[in-house]
Scaffold this motif. Structure first.
Motif, PDB file in Angstrom:
ATOM      1  N   CYS A 132      -7.091   4.563  -4.957  1.00 43.57           N
ATOM      2  CA  CYS A 132      -5.801   4.096  -5.452  1.00 43.57           C
ATOM      3  C   CYS A 132      -5.680   4.412  -6.936  1.00 43.57           C
ATOM      4  CB  CYS A 132      -5.647   2.585  -5.251  1.00 43.57           C
ATOM      5  SG  CYS A 132      -5.434   2.094  -3.534  1.00 43.57           S
ATOM      6  N   LEU A 133      -4.439   4.555  -7.416  1.00 38.28           N
ATOM      7  CA  LEU A 133      -4.132   4.744  -8.826  1.00 38.28           C
ATOM      8  C   LEU A 133      -3.125   3.686  -9.230  1.00 38.28           C
ATOM      9  CD1 LEU A 133      -4.032   6.403 -11.531  1.00 38.28           C
ATOM     10  CD2 LEU A 133      -2.074   7.586 -10.505  1.00 38.28           C
ATOM     11  N   ILE A 134      -3.401   3.006 -10.338  1.00 38.16           N
ATOM     12  CA  ILE A 134      -2.476   2.000 -10.854  1.00 38.16           C
ATOM     13  C   ILE A 134      -2.214   2.337 -12.322  1.00 38.16           C
ATOM     14  CG2 ILE A 134      -2.102  -0.441 -11.317  1.00 38.16           C
ATOM     15  CD1 ILE A 134      -3.982  -1.064  -8.957  1.00 38.16           C
ATOM     16  N   GLU A 135      -0.954   2.668 -12.643  1.00 36.02           N
ATOM     17  CA  GLU A 135      -0.592   2.993 -14.023  1.00 36.02           C
ATOM     18  C   GLU A 135      -0.508   1.729 -14.874  1.00 36.02           C
ATOM     19  OE1 GLU A 135       1.578   7.187 -14.365  1.00 36.02           O
ATOM     20  OE2 GLU A 135       2.946   5.616 -13.678  1.00 36.02           O
ATOM     21  N   GLY A 136      -0.276   1.907 -16.175  1.00 42.95           N
ATOM     22  CA  GLY A 136      -0.362   0.815 -17.141  1.00 42.95           C
ATOM     23  C   GLY A 136       0.755  -0.194 -17.113  1.00 42.95           C
ATOM     24  N   ASP A 137       1.962   0.189 -16.736  1.00 39.85           N
ATOM     25  CA  ASP A 137       3.093  -0.740 -16.700  1.00 39.85           C
ATOM     26  C   ASP A 137       3.311  -1.215 -15.270  1.00 39.85           C
ATOM     27  OD1 ASP A 137       5.370  -2.237 -17.151  1.00 39.85           O
ATOM     28  OD2 ASP A 137       6.679  -0.510 -17.467  1.00 39.85           O
ATOM     29  N   VAL A 138       2.253  -1.833 -14.710  1.00 38.64           N
ATOM     30  CA  VAL A 138       2.281  -2.332 -13.326  1.00 38.64           C
ATOM     31  C   VAL A 138       1.792  -3.771 -13.346  1.00 38.64           C
ATOM     32  CG1 VAL A 138       1.206  -2.118 -11.040  1.00 38.64           C
ATOM     33  CG2 VAL A 138       1.958  -0.067 -12.264  1.00 38.64           C
ATOM     34  N   PHE A 139       2.446  -4.610 -12.540  1.00 35.37           N
ATOM     35  CA  PHE A 139       2.004  -5.998 -12.376  1.00 35.37           C
ATOM     36  C   PHE A 139       1.677  -6.227 -10.909  1.00 35.37           C
ATOM     37  CE2 PHE A 139       2.868 -10.338 -11.082  1.00 35.37           C
ATOM     38  CZ  PHE A 139       2.026 -11.034 -11.927  1.00 35.37           C
ATOM     39  N   VAL A 140       0.480  -6.747 -10.646  1.00 36.13           N
ATOM     40  CA  VAL A 140       0.040  -7.116  -9.304  1.00 36.13           C
ATOM     41  C   VAL A 140      -0.290  -8.602  -9.346  1.00 36.13           C
ATOM     42  CG1 VAL A 140      -1.684  -6.741  -7.503  1.00 36.13           C
ATOM     43  CG2 VAL A 140      -0.871  -4.795  -8.855  1.00 36.13           C
ATOM     44  N   GLY A 141       0.371  -9.402  -8.525  1.00 39.05           N
ATOM     45  CA  GLY A 141       0.156 -10.844  -8.506  1.00 39.05           C
ATOM     46  C   GLY A 141      -1.158 -11.229  -7.853  1.00 39.05           C
ATOM     47  N   ASN A 142      -1.289 -12.484  -7.490  1.00 38.05           N
ATOM     48  CA  ASN A 142      -2.488 -13.020  -6.846  1.00 38.05           C
ATOM     49  C   ASN A 142      -2.463 -12.752  -5.340  1.00 38.05           C
ATOM     50  OD1 ASN A 142      -3.339 -14.204  -9.315  1.00 38.05           O
ATOM     51  ND2 ASN A 142      -2.039 -15.979  -8.908  1.00 38.05           N
ATOM     52  N   ASP A 143      -3.654 -12.624  -4.752  1.00 36.98           N
ATOM     53  CA  ASP A 143      -3.807 -12.508  -3.294  1.00 36.98           C
ATOM     54  C   ASP A 143      -3.071 -11.297  -2.706  1.00 36.98           C
ATOM     55  OD1 ASP A 143      -5.306 -14.995  -3.129  1.00 36.98           O
ATOM     56  OD2 ASP A 143      -3.393 -15.977  -3.559  1.00 36.98           O
ATOM     57  N   VAL A 144      -3.076 -10.197  -3.431  1.00 35.18           N
ATOM     58  CA  VAL A 144      -2.407  -8.965  -3.000  1.00 35.18           C
ATOM     59  C   VAL A 144      -3.442  -8.009  -2.420  1.00 35.18           C
ATOM     60  CG1 VAL A 144      -1.158  -6.918  -3.821  1.00 35.18           C
ATOM     61  CG2 VAL A 144      -0.543  -9.197  -4.678  1.00 35.18           C
ATOM     62  N   THR A 145      -3.079  -7.329  -1.333  1.00 34.41           N
ATOM     63  CA  THR A 145      -3.912  -6.276  -0.755  1.00 34.41           C
ATOM     64  C   THR A 145      -3.198  -4.948  -0.933  1.00 34.41           C
ATOM     65  OG1 THR A 145      -4.887  -7.750   0.890  1.00 34.41           O
ATOM     66  CG2 THR A 145      -4.941  -5.389   1.372  1.00 34.41           C
ATOM     67  N   VAL A 146      -3.910  -3.989  -1.520  1.00 33.67           N
ATOM     68  CA  VAL A 146      -3.409  -2.623  -1.650  1.00 33.67           C
ATOM     69  C   VAL A 146      -4.412  -1.736  -0.926  1.00 33.67           C
ATOM     70  CG1 VAL A 146      -2.759  -0.765  -3.226  1.00 33.67           C
ATOM     71  CG2 VAL A 146      -2.342  -3.156  -3.887  1.00 33.67           C
ATOM     72  N   LYS A 147      -4.007  -1.190   0.219  1.00 31.76           N
ATOM     73  CA  LYS A 147      -4.909  -0.364   1.027  1.00 31.76           C
ATOM     74  C   LYS A 147      -5.075   1.029   0.405  1.00 31.76           C
ATOM     75  CE  LYS A 147      -6.493  -1.959   4.330  1.00 31.76           C
ATOM     76  NZ  LYS A 147      -7.734  -2.748   4.399  1.00 31.76           N
ATOM     77  N   SER A 148      -5.964   1.814   0.952  1.00 31.77           N
ATOM     78  CA  SER A 148      -6.357   3.106   0.388  1.00 31.77           C
ATOM     79  C   SER A 148      -5.193   4.090   0.278  1.00 31.77           C
ATOM     80  CB  SER A 148      -7.446   3.740   1.266  1.00 31.77           C
ATOM     81  OG  SER A 148      -8.588   2.917   1.279  1.00 31.77           O
ATOM     82  N   GLY A 149      -5.279   4.932  -0.758  1.00 29.22           N
ATOM     83  CA  GLY A 149      -4.345   6.031  -0.919  1.00 29.22           C
ATOM     84  C   GLY A 149      -3.000   5.663  -1.504  1.00 29.22           C
ATOM     85  N   VAL A 150      -2.914   4.539  -2.204  1.00 32.95           N
ATOM     86  CA  VAL A 150      -1.648   4.086  -2.780  1.00 32.95           C
ATOM     87  C   VAL A 150      -1.651   4.341  -4.284  1.00 32.95           C
ATOM     88  CG1 VAL A 150      -0.189   2.053  -3.203  1.00 32.95           C
ATOM     89  CG2 VAL A 150      -1.326   2.343  -0.988  1.00 32.95           C
ATOM     90  N   GLN A 151      -0.523   4.830  -4.799  1.00 29.18           N
ATOM     91  CA  GLN A 151      -0.338   4.963  -6.236  1.00 29.18           C
ATOM     92  C   GLN A 151       0.764   3.999  -6.665  1.00 29.18           C
ATOM     93  OE1 GLN A 151       0.072   8.127  -4.326  1.00 29.18           O
ATOM     94  NE2 GLN A 151      -2.151   8.072  -4.336  1.00 29.18           N
ATOM     95  N   LEU A 152       0.436   3.155  -7.636  1.00 30.17           N
ATOM     96  CA  LEU A 152       1.414   2.221  -8.189  1.00 30.17           C
ATOM     97  C   LEU A 152       1.815   2.761  -9.557  1.00 30.17           C
ATOM     98  CD1 LEU A 152      -0.269  -1.180  -7.248  1.00 30.17           C
ATOM     99  CD2 LEU A 152       1.481   0.093  -5.985  1.00 30.17           C
ATOM    100  N   TRP A 153       2.993   3.376  -9.613  1.00 26.66           N
ATOM    101  CA  TRP A 153       3.481   4.010 -10.832  1.00 26.66           C
ATOM    102  C   TRP A 153       4.091   2.979 -11.752  1.00 26.66           C
ATOM    103  CZ3 TRP A 153       1.166   8.362 -10.575  1.00 26.66           C
ATOM    104  CH2 TRP A 153       1.047   9.049  -9.372  1.00 26.66           C
TER     105      TRP A 153
END
Length: 156
Positions: free
Chosen positions: A46-67
């Motif tokens: 996974c890739l997560i860029e700098g201007d991203v917010f992920v809350g509590n108890d979140v699942t991000v499965k494989s191969g996801v990019q959060l721009w």
């Protein structure tokens, strides 16, 4: 619950804003400025860029990019290879594009392989079917699927 996050040795995590109990697996890249909540599971590749917010108890499965501009509220599930976008008119080398924020509200689920166009809001508890292309907001509790995504079930 763990007091510290688990960060796999084969990941590249540049932010320190990661909540207790979060697990970050191998081959994940998280840029400085990203905020990741507690008890999250960020799967491999996974890739997560700098201007991203992920809350509590979140699942991000494989191969996801959060721009930049993506917000995932508490309890969100993001299936494998979900595609987020943040630019309505992408062009190579265009650094002056207008960032469009995408918000997935608490408890919503996005099925594997779905694509979300920029500026979309997925309502609390909504569900997006696998492989769907979401072109407009999804109301809270609604289930949508297809290309373009259409209502399958009205909220109870």
């Amino acid at each position: 619950m763990l007091n510290i996050p688990f960060i796999h040795a084969l990941s590249d995590v540049q932010t320190r804003d990661i909540g207790a109990g979060t697990r970050i697996w191998q081959f994940v890249v998280i840029l400085d400025g990203a905020r990741i909540g507690e008890n999250c599971n960020i799967c491999s590749h996974c890739l997560i860029e700098g201007d991203v917010f992920v809350g509590n108890d979140v699942t991000v499965k494989s191969g996801v990019q959060l721009w930049n501009g993506v917000v995932l509220e508490d309890g969100v599930f993001i299936g494998p290879n979900v595609t987020f976008t943040n630019d309505r008119h992408p062009r190579s080398g265009n650094r002056s594009f207008a960032l469009s924020r995408t918000v997935v509200e608490r408890g919503a689920s996005i099925g594997g392989g779905a694509t979300l166009l920029p500026g979309i809001r997925i309502g609390a508890g909504a569900m997006v079917g696998a492989g769907s292309v979401v072109t407009k907001d999804v109301p809270p509790g609604m289930t949508v699927a297809g290309n373009p995504a259409r209502e399958l079930r009205t909220p109870a």
